[in-house]
Design a protein around this motif. Sequence first.
Motif, PDB file in Angstrom:
ATOM      1  N   ALA A   4       0.684  -1.354  -0.022  1.00  0.00           N
ATOM      2  CA  ALA A   4      -0.028   0.130  -0.058  1.00  0.00           C
ATOM      3  C   ALA A   4       1.047   1.400   0.047  1.00  0.00           C
ATOM      4  O   ALA A   4       0.391   2.257  -0.151  1.00  0.00           O
ATOM      5  CB  ALA A   4      -0.805   0.053   1.246  1.00  0.00           C
ATOM      6  N   THR A   5       2.330   1.026   0.315  1.00  0.00           N
ATOM      7  CA  THR A   5       3.155   2.184   0.365  1.00  0.00           C
ATOM      8  C   THR A   5       3.151   3.077  -0.893  1.00  0.00           C
ATOM      9  O   THR A   5       3.627   4.295  -0.901  1.00  0.00           O
ATOM     10  CB  THR A   5       4.337   1.876   0.776  1.00  0.00           C
ATOM     11  N   ASP A   6       2.669   2.481  -2.037  1.00  0.00           N
ATOM     12  CA  ASP A   6       2.741   3.377  -3.056  1.00  0.00           C
ATOM     13  C   ASP A   6       1.414   4.139  -3.406  1.00  0.00           C
ATOM     14  O   ASP A   6       1.583   4.971  -4.379  1.00  0.00           O
ATOM     15  CB  ASP A   6       2.717   2.327  -4.399  1.00  0.00           C
ATOM     16  N   PHE A   7       0.418   3.958  -2.640  1.00  0.00           N
ATOM     17  CA  PHE A   7      -0.842   4.642  -3.091  1.00  0.00           C
ATOM     18  C   PHE A   7      -1.531   5.287  -1.971  1.00  0.00           C
ATOM     19  O   PHE A   7      -1.610   4.712  -0.691  1.00  0.00           O
ATOM     20  CB  PHE A   7      -1.751   3.671  -3.677  1.00  0.00           C
ATOM     21  N   PRO A   8      -1.642   6.645  -1.808  1.00  0.00           N
ATOM     22  CA  PRO A   8      -2.029   7.396  -0.552  1.00  0.00           C
ATOM     23  C   PRO A   8      -3.633   7.113  -0.359  1.00  0.00           C
ATOM     24  O   PRO A   8      -4.328   8.154  -0.379  1.00  0.00           O
ATOM     25  CB  PRO A   8      -1.829   8.673  -0.796  1.00  0.00           C
ATOM     26  N   ILE A   9      -4.136   5.897  -0.359  1.00  0.00           N
ATOM     27  CA  ILE A   9      -5.460   5.584  -0.350  1.00  0.00           C
ATOM     28  C   ILE A   9      -5.843   4.867   0.956  1.00  0.00           C
ATOM     29  O   ILE A   9      -5.085   4.041   1.451  1.00  0.00           O
ATOM     30  CB  ILE A   9      -5.839   4.608  -1.324  1.00  0.00           C
ATOM     31  N   VAL A  10      -6.707   5.594   1.838  1.00  0.00           N
ATOM     32  CA  VAL A  10      -7.072   5.164   3.053  1.00  0.00           C
ATOM     33  C   VAL A  10      -8.728   4.631   2.839  1.00  0.00           C
ATOM     34  O   VAL A  10      -9.459   5.018   2.394  1.00  0.00           O
ATOM     35  CB  VAL A  10      -7.290   6.220   4.212  1.00  0.00           C
ATOM     36  N   TYR A  25     -14.897  15.263   4.960  1.00  0.00           N
ATOM     37  CA  TYR A  25     -13.694  16.440   4.602  1.00  0.00           C
ATOM     38  C   TYR A  25     -13.275  16.844   5.894  1.00  0.00           C
ATOM     39  O   TYR A  25     -12.292  17.319   6.163  1.00  0.00           O
ATOM     40  CB  TYR A  25     -14.378  17.345   3.673  1.00  0.00           C
ATOM     41  N   GLN A  26     -14.378  17.232   6.661  1.00  0.00           N
ATOM     42  CA  GLN A  26     -14.029  17.965   7.883  1.00  0.00           C
ATOM     43  C   GLN A  26     -12.982  17.245   8.924  1.00  0.00           C
ATOM     44  O   GLN A  26     -12.069  17.690   9.356  1.00  0.00           O
ATOM     45  CB  GLN A  26     -15.364  18.470   8.645  1.00  0.00           C
ATOM     46  N   GLU A  30      -8.350  17.469   8.208  1.00  0.00           N
ATOM     47  CA  GLU A  30      -7.428  18.097   9.230  1.00  0.00           C
ATOM     48  C   GLU A  30      -5.991  17.408   9.277  1.00  0.00           C
ATOM     49  O   GLU A  30      -4.991  17.959   9.891  1.00  0.00           O
ATOM     50  CB  GLU A  30      -8.032  17.925  10.712  1.00  0.00           C
ATOM     51  N   HIS A  31      -6.069  16.142   8.505  1.00  0.00           N
ATOM     52  CA  HIS A  31      -4.684  15.557   8.612  1.00  0.00           C
ATOM     53  C   HIS A  31      -4.099  15.424   7.293  1.00  0.00           C
ATOM     54  O   HIS A  31      -2.891  14.708   7.257  1.00  0.00           O
ATOM     55  CB  HIS A  31      -5.060  14.207   8.938  1.00  0.00           C
ATOM     56  N   GLY A  32      -4.380  16.264   6.527  1.00  0.00           N
ATOM     57  CA  GLY A  32      -3.659  16.326   5.087  1.00  0.00           C
ATOM     58  C   GLY A  32      -4.655  16.788   4.086  1.00  0.00           C
ATOM     59  O   GLY A  32      -5.922  16.503   3.999  1.00  0.00           O
ATOM     60  N   ALA A  33      -4.210  17.087   2.762  1.00  0.00           N
ATOM     61  CA  ALA A  33      -4.931  17.518   1.675  1.00  0.00           C
ATOM     62  C   ALA A  33      -5.485  16.239   1.088  1.00  0.00           C
ATOM     63  O   ALA A  33      -4.927  15.409   0.614  1.00  0.00           O
ATOM     64  CB  ALA A  33      -3.789  18.071   0.740  1.00  0.00           C
ATOM     65  N   GLN A  53      -3.402  13.310  -1.075  1.00  0.00           N
ATOM     66  CA  GLN A  53      -2.379  13.788  -2.155  1.00  0.00           C
ATOM     67  C   GLN A  53      -1.051  13.296  -1.985  1.00  0.00           C
ATOM     68  O   GLN A  53      -0.144  13.132  -2.769  1.00  0.00           O
ATOM     69  CB  GLN A  53      -2.258  15.220  -2.189  1.00  0.00           C
ATOM     70  N   ASN A  54      -0.628  12.715  -0.824  1.00  0.00           N
ATOM     71  CA  ASN A  54       0.729  11.961  -0.200  1.00  0.00           C
ATOM     72  C   ASN A  54       0.331  11.085   0.515  1.00  0.00           C
ATOM     73  O   ASN A  54      -0.288  10.947   1.267  1.00  0.00           O
ATOM     74  CB  ASN A  54       1.586  13.030  -0.091  1.00  0.00           C
ATOM     75  N   LEU A  55       1.458  10.079   0.413  1.00  0.00           N
ATOM     76  CA  LEU A  55       1.487   8.945   1.535  1.00  0.00           C
ATOM     77  C   LEU A  55       1.466   9.463   2.695  1.00  0.00           C
ATOM     78  O   LEU A  55       0.895   8.625   3.824  1.00  0.00           O
ATOM     79  CB  LEU A  55       2.592   7.964   1.076  1.00  0.00           C
ATOM     80  N   ALA A  56       2.374  10.506   2.999  1.00  0.00           N
ATOM     81  CA  ALA A  56       2.648  10.708   4.407  1.00  0.00           C
ATOM     82  C   ALA A  56       1.163  11.200   5.245  1.00  0.00           C
ATOM     83  O   ALA A  56       1.016  10.951   6.508  1.00  0.00           O
ATOM     84  CB  ALA A  56       3.559  12.062   4.423  1.00  0.00           C
ATOM     85  N   SER A  57       0.372  11.855   4.612  1.00  0.00           N
ATOM     86  CA  SER A  57      -0.763  12.275   5.236  1.00  0.00           C
ATOM     87  C   SER A  57      -1.726  10.962   5.412  1.00  0.00           C
ATOM     88  O   SER A  57      -2.295  10.872   6.389  1.00  0.00           O
ATOM     89  CB  SER A  57      -1.589  13.296   4.090  1.00  0.00           C
ATOM     90  N   ALA A  58      -1.860   9.779   4.251  1.00  0.00           N
ATOM     91  CA  ALA A  58      -2.394   8.801   4.619  1.00  0.00           C
ATOM     92  C   ALA A  58      -2.013   8.090   5.734  1.00  0.00           C
ATOM     93  O   ALA A  58      -2.826   7.426   6.527  1.00  0.00           O
ATOM     94  CB  ALA A  58      -2.434   7.910   3.318  1.00  0.00           C
ATOM     95  N   THR A  59      -0.710   7.929   5.910  1.00  0.00           N
ATOM     96  CA  THR A  59      -0.102   7.092   6.985  1.00  0.00           C
ATOM     97  C   THR A  59      -0.494   7.671   8.454  1.00  0.00           C
ATOM     98  O   THR A  59      -0.938   6.959   9.323  1.00  0.00           O
ATOM     99  CB  THR A  59       1.226   6.915   6.786  1.00  0.00           C
ATOM    100  N   LYS A  60      -0.485   9.164   8.394  1.00  0.00           N
ATOM    101  CA  LYS A  60      -0.585   9.753   9.654  1.00  0.00           C
ATOM    102  C   LYS A  60      -2.133   9.711   9.838  1.00  0.00           C
ATOM    103  O   LYS A  60      -2.374   9.494  11.102  1.00  0.00           O
ATOM    104  CB  LYS A  60      -0.357  11.539   9.371  1.00  0.00           C
ATOM    105  N   VAL A  61      -3.237   9.831   8.923  1.00  0.00           N
ATOM    106  CA  VAL A  61      -4.309   9.706   9.397  1.00  0.00           C
ATOM    107  C   VAL A  61      -4.861   8.351  10.021  1.00  0.00           C
ATOM    108  O   VAL A  61      -5.655   7.948  10.998  1.00  0.00           O
ATOM    109  CB  VAL A  61      -5.266  10.254   8.398  1.00  0.00           C
ATOM    110  N   VAL A  62      -4.365   7.083   9.385  1.00  0.00           N
ATOM    111  CA  VAL A  62      -4.433   5.806   9.705  1.00  0.00           C
ATOM    112  C   VAL A  62      -4.059   5.722  11.214  1.00  0.00           C
ATOM    113  O   VAL A  62      -4.479   5.064  12.169  1.00  0.00           O
ATOM    114  CB  VAL A  62      -3.676   5.076   8.879  1.00  0.00           C
ATOM    115  N   LYS A  63      -2.743   6.320  11.559  1.00  0.00           N
ATOM    116  CA  LYS A  63      -2.311   6.045  12.886  1.00  0.00           C
ATOM    117  C   LYS A  63      -2.952   6.804  13.985  1.00  0.00           C
ATOM    118  O   LYS A  63      -3.208   6.291  14.988  1.00  0.00           O
ATOM    119  CB  LYS A  63      -0.737   6.480  12.915  1.00  0.00           C
TER     120      LYS A  63
END
Length: 109
Positions: A4-10, A25-26, A30-33, A53-63
């Motif tokens: 999943a590291t190649d795709f910023p999909i949650v 959206y609200q 708050e955790h990324g674009a 828009q990026n993997l860092a935001s997706a990973t952050k929101v999951v955590k």
Amino acid sequence: MSKATDFPIVYVKNLPYNTSTESLYQLFGEHGAINQIRVSNQEHTGDCFIVYQNLASATKVVKELNGINFNGRYIVLSLYSVDKSKLAEEDYVIRREELERLKEKYQIS
């Protein structure tokens, strides 16, 4: 096995059935674009996909949001894993079509 590291999909599960796109959206914005939020057309699925828009935001929101109580239900988040073997097949077909087009354009047999 795809990563999943190649795709910023949650992938979000266990949402309340009456959840609005605006509230998603609200909460998740708050955790990324966010590029897009995909909610099923069928009623009462309780899940959605959020494309960042990026993997860092997706990973952050999951955590940070996995397991929180959202409007009376505990939501479950995970990074969505894309089947890369299907992507490879599609890529092969596209490249083959492009090659055939170029052969025809330059009259190569």
